[in-house]
Design a protein around this motif. Structure first.
Motif, PDB file in Angstrom:
ATOM      1  N   MET A   1       0.845  -1.201   0.000  1.00 49.65           N
ATOM      2  CA  MET A   1       0.000   0.000   0.000  1.00 49.65           C
ATOM      3  C   MET A   1       0.875   1.243   0.000  1.00 49.65           C
ATOM      4  O   MET A   1       1.840   1.326   0.744  1.00 49.65           O
ATOM      5  CB  MET A   1      -0.896  -0.011   1.245  1.00 49.65           C
ATOM      6  N   GLU A   2       0.511   2.233  -0.807  1.00 49.23           N
ATOM      7  CA  GLU A   2       1.325   3.432  -0.904  1.00 49.23           C
ATOM      8  C   GLU A   2       1.198   4.264   0.359  1.00 49.23           C
ATOM      9  O   GLU A   2       0.139   4.339   0.970  1.00 49.23           O
ATOM     10  CB  GLU A   2       0.858   4.275  -2.097  1.00 49.23           C
ATOM     11  N   PRO A   3       2.244   4.947   0.785  1.00 52.38           N
ATOM     12  CA  PRO A   3       2.167   5.809   1.954  1.00 52.38           C
ATOM     13  C   PRO A   3       1.114   6.883   1.757  1.00 52.38           C
ATOM     14  O   PRO A   3       0.964   7.446   0.688  1.00 52.38           O
ATOM     15  CB  PRO A   3       3.584   6.407   2.050  1.00 52.38           C
ATOM     16  N   GLY A   4       0.377   7.159   2.860  1.00 50.40           N
ATOM     17  CA  GLY A   4      -0.603   8.238   2.817  1.00 50.40           C
ATOM     18  C   GLY A   4      -1.875   7.889   2.084  1.00 50.40           C
ATOM     19  O   GLY A   4      -2.679   8.755   1.803  1.00 50.40           O
ATOM     20  N   VAL A   5      -2.082   6.610   1.761  1.00 52.60           N
ATOM     21  CA  VAL A   5      -3.298   6.215   1.059  1.00 52.60           C
ATOM     22  C   VAL A   5      -4.062   5.233   1.923  1.00 52.60           C
ATOM     23  O   VAL A   5      -3.537   4.211   2.337  1.00 52.60           O
ATOM     24  CB  VAL A   5      -2.971   5.577  -0.309  1.00 52.60           C
ATOM     25  N   ALA A   6      -5.329   5.562   2.236  1.00 50.15           N
ATOM     26  CA  ALA A   6      -6.137   4.704   3.084  1.00 50.15           C
ATOM     27  C   ALA A   6      -6.554   3.468   2.322  1.00 50.15           C
ATOM     28  O   ALA A   6      -6.367   3.353   1.116  1.00 50.15           O
ATOM     29  CB  ALA A   6      -7.363   5.473   3.583  1.00 50.15           C
ATOM     30  N   GLY A   7      -7.160   2.520   3.059  1.00 47.62           N
ATOM     31  CA  GLY A   7      -7.449   1.213   2.512  1.00 47.62           C
ATOM     32  C   GLY A   7      -8.329   1.217   1.284  1.00 47.62           C
ATOM     33  O   GLY A   7      -8.321   0.264   0.512  1.00 47.62           O
ATOM     34  N   ASP A   8      -9.137   2.262   1.052  1.00 48.99           N
ATOM     35  CA  ASP A   8     -10.002   2.273  -0.118  1.00 48.99           C
ATOM     36  C   ASP A   8      -9.413   3.094  -1.252  1.00 48.99           C
ATOM     37  O   ASP A   8     -10.079   3.373  -2.236  1.00 48.99           O
ATOM     38  CB  ASP A   8     -11.389   2.815   0.239  1.00 48.99           C
ATOM     39  N   GLY A   9      -8.137   3.502  -1.102  1.00 45.23           N
ATOM     40  CA  GLY A   9      -7.493   4.234  -2.182  1.00 45.23           C
ATOM     41  C   GLY A   9      -7.590   5.738  -2.062  1.00 45.23           C
ATOM     42  O   GLY A   9      -7.058   6.457  -2.900  1.00 45.23           O
ATOM     43  N   SER A  10      -8.249   6.266  -1.023  1.00 44.22           N
ATOM     44  CA  SER A  10      -8.374   7.708  -0.868  1.00 44.22           C
ATOM     45  C   SER A  10      -7.118   8.265  -0.217  1.00 44.22           C
ATOM     46  O   SER A  10      -6.658   7.736   0.795  1.00 44.22           O
ATOM     47  CB  SER A  10      -9.593   8.046   0.001  1.00 44.22           C
ATOM     48  N   PRO A  11      -6.533   9.333  -0.771  1.00 44.74           N
ATOM     49  CA  PRO A  11      -5.272   9.836  -0.245  1.00 44.74           C
ATOM     50  C   PRO A  11      -5.430  10.610   1.052  1.00 44.74           C
ATOM     51  O   PRO A  11      -6.420  11.297   1.265  1.00 44.74           O
ATOM     52  CB  PRO A  11      -4.776  10.757  -1.365  1.00 44.74           C
ATOM     53  N   ASP A  12      -4.452  10.434   1.922  1.00 45.55           N
ATOM     54  CA  ASP A  12      -4.294  11.292   3.093  1.00 45.55           C
ATOM     55  C   ASP A  12      -5.514  11.332   4.003  1.00 45.55           C
ATOM     56  O   ASP A  12      -5.903  12.387   4.501  1.00 45.55           O
ATOM     57  CB  ASP A  12      -3.927  12.715   2.652  1.00 45.55           C
ATOM     58  N   ARG A  13      -6.135  10.199   4.231  1.00 43.87           N
ATOM     59  CA  ARG A  13      -7.174  10.137   5.255  1.00 43.87           C
ATOM     60  C   ARG A  13      -6.524  10.302   6.618  1.00 43.87           C
ATOM     61  O   ARG A  13      -5.474   9.740   6.897  1.00 43.87           O
ATOM     62  CB  ARG A  13      -7.927   8.809   5.160  1.00 43.87           C
ATOM     63  N   ARG A  14      -7.182  11.069   7.487  1.00 45.19           N
ATOM     64  CA  ARG A  14      -6.609  11.401   8.777  1.00 45.19           C
ATOM     65  C   ARG A  14      -7.347  10.662   9.894  1.00 45.19           C
ATOM     66  O   ARG A  14      -8.583  10.624   9.892  1.00 45.19           O
ATOM     67  CB  ARG A  14      -6.700  12.906   9.035  1.00 45.19           C
ATOM     68  N   ALA A  15      -6.600  10.125  10.840  1.00 41.78           N
ATOM     69  CA  ALA A  15      -7.185   9.463  11.999  1.00 41.78           C
ATOM     70  C   ALA A  15      -6.594  10.058  13.274  1.00 41.78           C
ATOM     71  O   ALA A  15      -5.375  10.193  13.394  1.00 41.78           O
ATOM     72  CB  ALA A  15      -6.941   7.961  11.954  1.00 41.78           C
ATOM     73  N   LEU A  16      -7.462  10.412  14.198  1.00 40.95           N
ATOM     74  CA  LEU A  16      -7.049  10.934  15.503  1.00 40.95           C
ATOM     75  C   LEU A  16      -7.319   9.863  16.549  1.00 40.95           C
ATOM     76  O   LEU A  16      -8.444   9.385  16.682  1.00 40.95           O
ATOM     77  CB  LEU A  16      -7.842  12.203  15.826  1.00 40.95           C
ATOM     78  N   VAL A  17      -6.291   9.481  17.298  1.00 42.03           N
ATOM     79  CA  VAL A  17      -6.394   8.472  18.343  1.00 42.03           C
ATOM     80  C   VAL A  17      -6.341   9.173  19.694  1.00 42.03           C
ATOM     81  O   VAL A  17      -5.323   9.775  20.043  1.00 42.03           O
ATOM     82  CB  VAL A  17      -5.249   7.437  18.229  1.00 42.03           C
ATOM     83  N   VAL A  18      -7.448   9.097  20.441  1.00 47.59           N
ATOM     84  CA  VAL A  18      -7.520   9.734  21.761  1.00 47.59           C
ATOM     85  C   VAL A  18      -7.563   8.625  22.805  1.00 47.59           C
ATOM     86  O   VAL A  18      -8.583   7.960  22.991  1.00 47.59           O
ATOM     87  CB  VAL A  18      -8.762  10.645  21.879  1.00 47.59           C
ATOM     88  N   GLU A  19      -6.448   8.414  23.465  1.00 46.76           N
ATOM     89  CA  GLU A  19      -6.281   7.266  24.366  1.00 46.76           C
ATOM     90  C   GLU A  19      -5.190   7.587  25.375  1.00 46.76           C
ATOM     91  O   GLU A  19      -4.092   8.012  24.996  1.00 46.76           O
ATOM     92  CB  GLU A  19      -5.910   6.026  23.543  1.00 46.76           C
ATOM     93  N   ASP A  20      -5.478   7.379  26.677  1.00 52.26           N
ATOM     94  CA  ASP A  20      -4.488   7.728  27.696  1.00 52.26           C
ATOM     95  C   ASP A  20      -3.497   6.610  27.979  1.00 52.26           C
ATOM     96  O   ASP A  20      -2.429   6.857  28.539  1.00 52.26           O
ATOM     97  CB  ASP A  20      -5.170   8.165  28.992  1.00 52.26           C
ATOM     98  N   ASP A  21      -3.797   5.363  27.590  1.00 48.55           N
ATOM     99  CA  ASP A  21      -2.879   4.255  27.775  1.00 48.55           C
ATOM    100  C   ASP A  21      -1.886   4.244  26.610  1.00 48.55           C
ATOM    101  O   ASP A  21      -2.271   4.040  25.455  1.00 48.55           O
ATOM    102  CB  ASP A  21      -3.657   2.936  27.838  1.00 48.55           C
TER     103      ASP A  21
END
Length: 260
Positions: A1-21
């Motif tokens: 998979m190319e860097p910066g490409v989400a699983g469906d082929g869309s570029p630069d999808r952003r994910a925010l992970v909010v977790e204290d552990d």
């Protein structure tokens, strides 16, 4: 998979992970990075809210037991300004916690410890949801005659699909819903459910059929999700219209729109 490409082929999808552990935060980071998401993380509810506002992620994973502002309050505040997909990942296993998270605006709930593959499968299913029909399929009678379609006092752009049923009108491509020309604030899931019900108002949709259609064929979950989101959607439509029967429950089967 190319860097910066989400699983469906869309570029630069952003994910925010909010977790204290830190360990779980790192695991979710690696899991979503493997799907091509660009990741940012936060360890507190306050930091998560700030990043959600400034960075505008497409996906948010959220723990409930956060220091300071807890996850439910973060979820509620995020829904005031963001339409991001939101998955709660929590050690809380009580049904009431799950229901409260979904009612506050979460799209799904995963219990710790969780399978990274299951998280990936659920995220993939979310991003495969159909968002709108092809343009040029306007179903509003006025559109067929060449007259401008107006919802909420604003002309709908040419080519947008418009659906009407009684006092409810939606601009499918613009993703806006109206009751008596007053706009109703719906989550992604609520809007998708309403769209599918209104496209075939006489059809009774089973919970399983709605899961497959709205969440996707590869969705890993249970039909209880449908009940919660339908309940939230019905409550908002009732508050806007005063009519409790816009969405009709066919006992033992599923849901359809009431007669207009």
């Amino acid at each position: 998979m190319e860097p910066g490409v989400a699983g469906d082929g869309s570029p630069d999808r952003r994910a925010l992970v909010v977790e204290d552990d830190a360990d779980i935060r790192s695991l979710i980071d690696l899991t979503l990075s493997a799907q091509g998401f660009v990741i940012r993380t936060a360890a507190t509810g306050r930091d998560g809210l700030q990043l959600a506002r400034e960075w505008e992620p497409d996906l948010i994973t959220l723990d409930l037991g956060l220091p300071g502002i807890d996850g439910l309050e973060v979820c509620r505040r995020v829904r005031e300004f963001s339409d991001a997909y939101l998955v709660v990942v929590s050690a809380r296993q009580d049904e009431v916690d799950r229901l409260m998270a979904l009612q506050t605006g979460a799209d799904d709930f995963l219990v710790k410890p969780f399978s990274p593959r299951e998280l990936q499968a659920r995220v993939t299913a979310m991003f495969r949801r159909p968002r709108s029909a092809p343009t040029g399929q306007a179903t509003d009678p006025a559109a067929a005659g060449g007259e401008p379609v107006v919802l909420g006092g604003i002309a709908v752009p040419d080519g947008h699909e418009v659906l009407r049923h009684g006092v409810v009108g939606i601009d499918v491509d613009g993703r806006r819903a109206f009751v008596d020309d007053a706009e109703v604030d719906l989550t992604r899931t609520e809007f998708d459910l309403l769209t599918h019900l209104m496209r075939t108002p006489a059809r009774v949709w089973t919970r399983e059929a709605l899961l497959r259609t709205v969440w996707g064929n590869d969705w890993v979950g249970d039909s209880h999700l449908v009940e919660v989101h339908i309940g939230n959607l019905r409550r908002k439509l009732t508050q806007a219209s005063g009519d409790k029967s816009i969405i009709h429950t066919v006992r033992g089967v599923g849901y359809r729109m009431s007669a207009a």
